[in-house]
Motif scaffolding. Structure first.
Motif, PDB file in Angstrom:
ATOM      1  N   ILE A  17       0.780  -0.996   0.025  1.00 27.47           N
ATOM      2  CA  ILE A  17      -0.012   0.055   0.035  1.00 27.47           C
ATOM      3  C   ILE A  17       0.867   1.179   0.391  1.00 27.47           C
ATOM      4  CG2 ILE A  17      -1.747   1.302   1.480  1.00 27.47           C
ATOM      5  CD1 ILE A  17      -2.863  -1.448   2.429  1.00 27.47           C
ATOM      6  N   GLN A  18       1.792   1.285   0.857  1.00 25.72           N
ATOM      7  CA  GLN A  18       2.900   2.349   0.843  1.00 25.72           C
ATOM      8  C   GLN A  18       3.550   2.529  -0.436  1.00 25.72           C
ATOM      9  OE1 GLN A  18       4.803   1.009   4.242  1.00 25.72           O
ATOM     10  NE2 GLN A  18       3.493   1.879   5.729  1.00 25.72           N
ATOM     11  N   THR A  19       3.848   1.568  -0.960  1.00 28.35           N
ATOM     12  CA  THR A  19       4.836   1.719  -2.339  1.00 28.35           C
ATOM     13  C   THR A  19       3.835   2.316  -3.539  1.00 28.35           C
ATOM     14  OG1 THR A  19       6.009  -0.228  -1.811  1.00 28.35           O
ATOM     15  CG2 THR A  19       5.957   0.364  -4.217  1.00 28.35           C
ATOM     16  N   PHE A  20       2.533   1.835  -3.328  1.00 24.90           N
ATOM     17  CA  PHE A  20       1.639   2.451  -4.325  1.00 24.90           C
ATOM     18  C   PHE A  20       1.344   3.905  -4.070  1.00 24.90           C
ATOM     19  CE2 PHE A  20      -2.769   3.833  -5.373  1.00 24.90           C
ATOM     20  CZ  PHE A  20      -2.720   3.481  -6.606  1.00 24.90           C
ATOM     21  N   LEU A  21       1.045   4.356  -2.840  1.00 27.83           N
ATOM     22  CA  LEU A  21       0.902   5.720  -2.320  1.00 27.83           C
ATOM     23  C   LEU A  21       2.047   6.440  -2.962  1.00 27.83           C
ATOM     24  CD1 LEU A  21      -0.855   5.039   1.046  1.00 27.83           C
ATOM     25  CD2 LEU A  21      -1.994   5.922  -0.999  1.00 27.83           C
ATOM     26  N   GLY A  22       3.266   6.133  -2.319  1.00 23.71           N
ATOM     27  CA  GLY A  22       4.548   6.759  -2.872  1.00 23.71           C
ATOM     28  C   GLY A  22       4.754   7.036  -4.322  1.00 23.71           C
ATOM     29  N   ALA A  23       4.438   6.003  -4.977  1.00 19.89           N
ATOM     30  CA  ALA A  23       4.767   5.972  -6.384  1.00 19.89           C
ATOM     31  C   ALA A  23       3.711   6.902  -7.160  1.00 19.89           C
ATOM     32  CB  ALA A  23       4.589   4.570  -7.037  1.00 19.89           C
ATOM     33  N   ASN A  24       2.442   6.909  -6.540  1.00 18.42           N
ATOM     34  CA  ASN A  24       1.338   7.726  -7.090  1.00 18.42           C
ATOM     35  C   ASN A  24       1.223   9.186  -6.236  1.00 18.42           C
ATOM     36  OD1 ASN A  24       0.260   6.026  -9.369  1.00 18.42           O
ATOM     37  ND2 ASN A  24       0.608   4.589  -7.880  1.00 18.42           N
ATOM     38  N   GLU A  30      -2.929  15.803  -7.263  1.00 13.02           N
ATOM     39  CA  GLU A  30      -3.835  16.200  -8.382  1.00 13.02           C
ATOM     40  C   GLU A  30      -5.166  16.090  -7.994  1.00 13.02           C
ATOM     41  OE1 GLU A  30      -2.694  14.903 -12.118  1.00 13.02           O
ATOM     42  OE2 GLU A  30      -0.549  15.599 -11.851  1.00 13.02           O
ATOM     43  N   ASN A  31      -5.474  15.202  -7.088  1.00 13.51           N
ATOM     44  CA  ASN A  31      -6.859  14.744  -6.836  1.00 13.51           C
ATOM     45  C   ASN A  31      -7.252  15.370  -5.398  1.00 13.51           C
ATOM     46  OD1 ASN A  31      -8.247  13.360  -9.259  1.00 13.51           O
ATOM     47  ND2 ASN A  31      -6.127  12.563  -9.288  1.00 13.51           N
ATOM     48  N   GLY A  32      -6.411  16.065  -4.787  1.00 13.24           N
ATOM     49  CA  GLY A  32      -6.604  16.504  -3.601  1.00 13.24           C
ATOM     50  C   GLY A  32      -6.312  15.621  -2.317  1.00 13.24           C
ATOM     51  N   ILE A  33      -5.545  14.798  -2.584  1.00 13.25           N
ATOM     52  CA  ILE A  33      -5.059  13.849  -1.412  1.00 13.25           C
ATOM     53  C   ILE A  33      -3.529  13.903  -1.393  1.00 13.25           C
ATOM     54  CG2 ILE A  33      -4.729  11.295  -0.888  1.00 13.25           C
ATOM     55  CD1 ILE A  33      -7.085  10.721  -2.779  1.00 13.25           C
ATOM     56  N   LEU A  34      -3.079  13.932  -0.252  1.00 12.70           N
ATOM     57  CA  LEU A  34      -1.543  14.563  -0.078  1.00 12.70           C
ATOM     58  C   LEU A  34      -1.128  13.311   0.828  1.00 12.70           C
ATOM     59  CD1 LEU A  34       0.972  16.071   0.276  1.00 12.70           C
ATOM     60  CD2 LEU A  34       0.096  17.157   2.312  1.00 12.70           C
ATOM     61  N   TYR A  35      -0.102  12.425   0.298  1.00  9.91           N
ATOM     62  CA  TYR A  35       0.659  11.423   0.847  1.00  9.91           C
ATOM     63  C   TYR A  35       1.972  12.032   1.266  1.00  9.91           C
ATOM     64  CZ  TYR A  35       2.346   6.890   2.098  1.00  9.91           C
ATOM     65  OH  TYR A  35       3.136   5.777   2.717  1.00  9.91           O
ATOM     66  N   PRO A  36       2.197  12.662   2.763  1.00 10.23           N
ATOM     67  CA  PRO A  36       3.287  13.590   2.705  1.00 10.23           C
ATOM     68  C   PRO A  36       4.823  13.013   2.617  1.00 10.23           C
ATOM     69  CG  PRO A  36       1.913  13.806   4.610  1.00 10.23           C
ATOM     70  CD  PRO A  36       1.448  12.505   3.725  1.00 10.23           C
ATOM     71  N   GLU A  41       9.514   8.831   2.299  1.00  6.90           N
ATOM     72  CA  GLU A  41       9.308   8.500   0.902  1.00  6.90           C
ATOM     73  C   GLU A  41       8.248   7.496   0.768  1.00  6.90           C
ATOM     74  OE1 GLU A  41       9.839  10.465  -2.027  1.00  6.90           O
ATOM     75  OE2 GLU A  41      10.501  11.875  -0.735  1.00  6.90           O
ATOM     76  N   THR A  42       8.214   6.355   1.368  1.00  9.41           N
ATOM     77  CA  THR A  42       7.264   5.174   1.220  1.00  9.41           C
ATOM     78  C   THR A  42       6.862   5.220   2.576  1.00  9.41           C
ATOM     79  OG1 THR A  42       8.853   4.349  -0.553  1.00  9.41           O
ATOM     80  CG2 THR A  42       7.206   2.794   0.680  1.00  9.41           C
ATOM     81  N   THR A  43       7.331   4.561   3.625  1.00  8.53           N
ATOM     82  CA  THR A  43       6.809   4.526   4.578  1.00  8.53           C
ATOM     83  C   THR A  43       7.069   5.776   5.808  1.00  8.53           C
ATOM     84  OG1 THR A  43       6.319   3.006   6.725  1.00  8.53           O
ATOM     85  CG2 THR A  43       8.573   3.507   5.959  1.00  8.53           C
ATOM     86  N   HIS A  44       5.855   6.065   6.230  1.00 14.64           N
ATOM     87  CA  HIS A  44       6.006   7.405   7.270  1.00 14.64           C
ATOM     88  C   HIS A  44       6.308   7.228   8.950  1.00 14.64           C
ATOM     89  CE1 HIS A  44       2.767   9.574   4.403  1.00 14.64           C
ATOM     90  NE2 HIS A  44       3.958   9.476   4.084  1.00 14.64           N
TER      91      HIS A  44
END
Length: 112
Positions: A17-24, A30-36, A41-44
């Motif tokens: 899940i984290q790899t997907f979020l970081g890669a995207n 652009e769609n209003g979602i921030l993965y800081p 970079e991958t896991t917080h």
């Protein structure tokens, strides 16, 4: 602003899940979602490093935070960076994810 705190334990697919979020990250933003990015970079892992305070955890040692002053400087840098990221993105939704939160952030005060 909505916040999702994903606390996956180890061996439950959290890294995928984290790899997907970081890669995207850009598409999410652009769609209003921030993965800081400032949290990791991958896991917080910055979250379980900061929230419990200076406790000499393995995560803190990995970041070479061997004394309270170094931990405080790290905390201040990350929290200021997170504030900047949120202000710049003005997201509708923030996602935070770390499998280490479940074992290092355990009191109500940690989540306040």
């Amino acid at each position: 602003m909505k916040t999702t705190l994903h606390i996956g334990t180890t061996k439950t697919g959290t890294t995928s899940i984290q790899t997907f979020l970081g890669a995207n990250r850009a598409v999410l933003r652009e769609n209003g979602i921030l993965y800081p990015a400032i949290l990791g970079e991958t896991t917080h892992n910055a979250v379980p490093i900061i929230v419990p305070g200076f406790v000499r955890s393995s995560l803190q040692k990995r970041e070479k935070l061997r004394n309270p002053a170094k931990w405080e400087a790290y905390r201040d840098r990350v929290t200021a960076g997170l504030a900047r990221e949120v202000a710049e993105a003005a997201p509708a939704h923030v996602i935070v994810s770390s499998e280490h939160i479940h074992s290092r952030c355990m009191t109500p005060e940690h989540f306040a």
